[in-house]
Design a protein around this motif. Structure first.
Motif, PDB file in Angstrom:
ATOM      1  N   GLU A  56     -17.696   1.723  26.184  1.00 32.34           N
ATOM      2  CA  GLU A  56     -18.800   2.873  25.804  1.00 32.34           C
ATOM      3  C   GLU A  56     -19.518   2.689  24.556  1.00 32.34           C
ATOM      4  O   GLU A  56     -20.669   2.848  24.457  1.00 32.34           O
ATOM      5  CB  GLU A  56     -17.946   4.105  25.821  1.00 32.34           C
ATOM      6  CG  GLU A  56     -17.461   4.690  27.038  1.00 32.34           C
ATOM      7  CD  GLU A  56     -18.547   4.809  28.241  1.00 32.34           C
ATOM      8  OE1 GLU A  56     -19.630   5.236  28.155  1.00 32.34           O
ATOM      9  OE2 GLU A  56     -18.108   5.101  29.206  1.00 32.34           O
ATOM     10  N   GLY A  60     -23.736   1.902  24.107  1.00 35.93           N
ATOM     11  CA  GLY A  60     -24.617   2.789  22.724  1.00 35.93           C
ATOM     12  C   GLY A  60     -25.273   1.902  21.840  1.00 35.93           C
ATOM     13  O   GLY A  60     -26.562   2.017  21.808  1.00 35.93           O
ATOM     14  N   ARG A  63     -28.088  -0.095  23.884  1.00 32.48           N
ATOM     15  CA  ARG A  63     -28.997   0.739  24.108  1.00 32.48           C
ATOM     16  C   ARG A  63     -30.120   0.885  22.930  1.00 32.48           C
ATOM     17  O   ARG A  63     -31.458   0.763  22.886  1.00 32.48           O
ATOM     18  CB  ARG A  63     -28.835   2.044  24.552  1.00 32.48           C
ATOM     19  CG  ARG A  63     -29.736   3.354  24.375  1.00 32.48           C
ATOM     20  CD  ARG A  63     -30.778   3.404  25.268  1.00 32.48           C
ATOM     21  NE  ARG A  63     -31.726   4.548  25.214  1.00 32.48           N
ATOM     22  CZ  ARG A  63     -32.848   4.635  25.602  1.00 32.48           C
ATOM     23  NH1 ARG A  63     -33.479   3.674  26.173  1.00 32.48           N
ATOM     24  NH2 ARG A  63     -33.568   5.808  25.538  1.00 32.48           N
ATOM     25  N   THR A 105     -24.216   4.003  15.514  1.00 34.91           N
ATOM     26  CA  THR A 105     -24.598   4.382  16.672  1.00 34.91           C
ATOM     27  C   THR A 105     -23.360   5.056  17.696  1.00 34.91           C
ATOM     28  O   THR A 105     -22.320   4.435  17.630  1.00 34.91           O
ATOM     29  CB  THR A 105     -25.099   3.265  17.532  1.00 34.91           C
ATOM     30  OG1 THR A 105     -26.220   2.896  16.986  1.00 34.91           O
ATOM     31  CG2 THR A 105     -25.157   3.650  19.134  1.00 34.91           C
ATOM     32  N   ARG A 107     -22.070   7.089  21.429  1.00 29.59           N
ATOM     33  CA  ARG A 107     -22.398   7.300  22.858  1.00 29.59           C
ATOM     34  C   ARG A 107     -21.526   8.328  23.037  1.00 29.59           C
ATOM     35  O   ARG A 107     -20.350   8.117  23.455  1.00 29.59           O
ATOM     36  CB  ARG A 107     -22.520   6.085  23.675  1.00 29.59           C
ATOM     37  CG  ARG A 107     -22.986   6.276  24.893  1.00 29.59           C
ATOM     38  CD  ARG A 107     -23.102   5.129  25.701  1.00 29.59           C
ATOM     39  NE  ARG A 107     -23.684   5.164  27.028  1.00 29.59           N
ATOM     40  CZ  ARG A 107     -22.964   5.342  28.091  1.00 29.59           C
ATOM     41  NH1 ARG A 107     -21.588   5.453  28.140  1.00 29.59           N
ATOM     42  NH2 ARG A 107     -23.546   5.424  29.311  1.00 29.59           N
ATOM     43  N   HIS A 108     -21.945   9.301  23.735  1.00 28.38           N
ATOM     44  CA  HIS A 108     -21.217  10.448  24.285  1.00 28.38           C
ATOM     45  C   HIS A 108     -22.026  11.142  25.338  1.00 28.38           C
ATOM     46  O   HIS A 108     -22.789  12.190  25.069  1.00 28.38           O
ATOM     47  CB  HIS A 108     -20.812  11.484  23.104  1.00 28.38           C
ATOM     48  CG  HIS A 108     -20.004  10.970  22.343  1.00 28.38           C
ATOM     49  ND1 HIS A 108     -18.542  10.968  22.382  1.00 28.38           N
ATOM     50  CD2 HIS A 108     -20.148  10.842  20.759  1.00 28.38           C
ATOM     51  CE1 HIS A 108     -18.197  10.329  21.139  1.00 28.38           C
ATOM     52  NE2 HIS A 108     -18.893  10.277  20.323  1.00 28.38           N
ATOM     53  N   PRO A 109     -21.914  10.559  26.520  1.00 25.95           N
ATOM     54  CA  PRO A 109     -22.650  11.020  27.614  1.00 25.95           C
ATOM     55  C   PRO A 109     -22.570  12.626  27.848  1.00 25.95           C
ATOM     56  O   PRO A 109     -21.233  12.872  28.156  1.00 25.95           O
ATOM     57  CB  PRO A 109     -22.326  10.081  28.925  1.00 25.95           C
ATOM     58  CG  PRO A 109     -21.786   9.022  28.319  1.00 25.95           C
ATOM     59  CD  PRO A 109     -21.124   9.275  26.831  1.00 25.95           C
ATOM     60  N   VAL A 161     -26.341   8.737  21.380  1.00 32.21           N
ATOM     61  CA  VAL A 161     -26.942   8.094  22.893  1.00 32.21           C
ATOM     62  C   VAL A 161     -26.328   9.058  23.771  1.00 32.21           C
ATOM     63  O   VAL A 161     -25.275   9.178  23.879  1.00 32.21           O
ATOM     64  CB  VAL A 161     -26.711   6.783  22.752  1.00 32.21           C
ATOM     65  CG1 VAL A 161     -26.903   6.286  23.975  1.00 32.21           C
ATOM     66  CG2 VAL A 161     -26.928   6.070  21.750  1.00 32.21           C
ATOM     67  N   GLY A 162     -27.225   9.463  24.687  1.00 30.95           N
ATOM     68  CA  GLY A 162     -26.935  10.243  26.032  1.00 30.95           C
ATOM     69  C   GLY A 162     -26.287  11.427  25.770  1.00 30.95           C
ATOM     70  O   GLY A 162     -25.390  11.866  26.766  1.00 30.95           O
ATOM     71  N   THR A 163     -26.522  12.040  24.585  1.00 30.52           N
ATOM     72  CA  THR A 163     -25.539  13.373  24.623  1.00 30.52           C
ATOM     73  C   THR A 163     -26.444  14.594  25.229  1.00 30.52           C
ATOM     74  O   THR A 163     -27.482  14.251  25.738  1.00 30.52           O
ATOM     75  CB  THR A 163     -25.648  13.913  23.106  1.00 30.52           C
ATOM     76  OG1 THR A 163     -26.940  13.720  22.540  1.00 30.52           O
ATOM     77  CG2 THR A 163     -24.713  12.922  22.464  1.00 30.52           C
ATOM     78  N   THR A 179     -31.137  11.684  18.050  1.00 33.76           N
ATOM     79  CA  THR A 179     -30.795  11.059  19.608  1.00 33.76           C
ATOM     80  C   THR A 179     -31.555   9.869  19.671  1.00 33.76           C
ATOM     81  O   THR A 179     -32.513   9.389  18.959  1.00 33.76           O
ATOM     82  CB  THR A 179     -31.101  12.205  20.530  1.00 33.76           C
ATOM     83  OG1 THR A 179     -32.623  12.357  20.605  1.00 33.76           O
ATOM     84  CG2 THR A 179     -30.607  13.476  20.089  1.00 33.76           C
ATOM     85  N   ASP A 180     -30.978   9.256  20.818  1.00 33.75           N
ATOM     86  CA  ASP A 180     -31.761   7.799  21.014  1.00 33.75           C
ATOM     87  C   ASP A 180     -33.128   7.907  21.373  1.00 33.75           C
ATOM     88  O   ASP A 180     -33.991   7.020  20.924  1.00 33.75           O
ATOM     89  CB  ASP A 180     -31.013   7.121  21.953  1.00 33.75           C
ATOM     90  CG  ASP A 180     -30.825   7.953  23.227  1.00 33.75           C
ATOM     91  OD1 ASP A 180     -30.496   9.226  23.199  1.00 33.75           O
ATOM     92  OD2 ASP A 180     -30.889   7.291  24.211  1.00 33.75           O
TER      93      ASP A 180
END
Length: 264
Positions: A56, A60, A63, A105, A107-109, A161-163, A179-180
């Motif tokens: 994961e 991130g 990305r 960075t 990432r936590h979708p 990323v992807g929150t 955020t990204d």
């Protein structure tokens, strides 16, 4: 990217985004058993449990790395910058007219984020993200100042990323949280601070492995291909899992339609 001044024979940092976490992910993935036919049919993940967080994290960094490569030629962009002797690295280092930045960075979708001046929480869980971002910037400032012989200011960025939703109680004064999707627009709005000479000197120092560590890891050229194959395999497994989740719903819908038609 910005012209970097280097002497003949000088090595330059040229790691792809996510290089360190990809390497760790693949190393842990070696312990994952091969999936049998039934496992594939059910969409079981090919990822070893110990490799998932690294997987994961790599997604991130890759990305954000792809976004940063869209910056103009006046920016020097470095990824997976090795620091010290214990395998630590900085996800991204940016040198541009507006100054020098470290980028941490995460990432936590779909996760809910809560942000305060001294704390960032993910899905209700406290994190060290702000503290670590401050530490990275301070460390980079010390090393770049030593390499250039000037007082180099480094500003920390924390890119999520992807929150999902973000509740902002109070923004930190010393760490910029983005955020990204906000990253490039935010950088584009920065006011130039450095002269051409300062920019080149900082970019030169940042691109030199000796600024950061005495023992930079060797570049493994096929690592990216192996990770991409793993990413595709996991994406296919996720698709199968989604299809299985849809089966009960489809059965309910079909049954309801059949009941309606039978009553006509």
């Amino acid at each position: 990217m910005v012209d970097v001044i280097t002497t003949p024979g000088t090595q330059r940092l040229a790691f792809p985004a996510g290089y360190s976490v990809v390497r760790e992910c693949l190393e842990l993935q070696r312990n994952a058993p091969a999936r049998k036919g039934i496992a594939r049919a059910l969409g079981l993940s090919p990822l070893h449990p110990d490799a998932r967080s690294w997987f994961e994290g790599a997604l991130g960094e890759i990305r954000v790395g792809a976004l940063l490569e869209r910056l103009g030629p006046e920016w020097a962009v470095l990824h997976a910058v090795p620091v010290g002797t214990r395998g630590s690295d900085i996800d991204h280092v940016l040198v541009g007219p507006a100054g020098v930045y470290t980028v941490n960075t995460k990432r936590h979708p779909g996760a809910r984020i809560w942000l305060g001046e001294r704390m960032l929480m993910v899905a209700g869980q406290k994190t060290d993200y702000l503290r670590n971002s401050r530490h990275e910037a301070a460390r980079a400032a010390k090393l770049l100042s030593a390499a250039t012989g000037e007082d180099v200011t480094v500003r920390p960025l924390l890119v999520l990323v992807g929150t999902g939703s973000m509740t902002v109680k109070q923004r930190p004064t010393d760490v910029t949280v983005l955020t990204d999707t906000q990253l490039l627009k935010w950088l584009d709005r920065r006011i130039p601070q450095l002269s051409t000479e300062q920019l080149r000197a900082r970019a030169d120092a940042a691109s030199d492995p000796r600024t950061w560590t005495k023992d930079a890891p060797a570049l493994e050229p096929h690592q990216g291909d192996a990770f991409e194959a793993l990413r595709i395999e996991e994406a296919r497994a996720e698709t199968v899992r989604l299809l299985w989740k849809a089966v009960p719903l489809a059965a309910v819908v079909i049954g309801a339609v059949a009941a309606v038609l039978g009553a006509l």
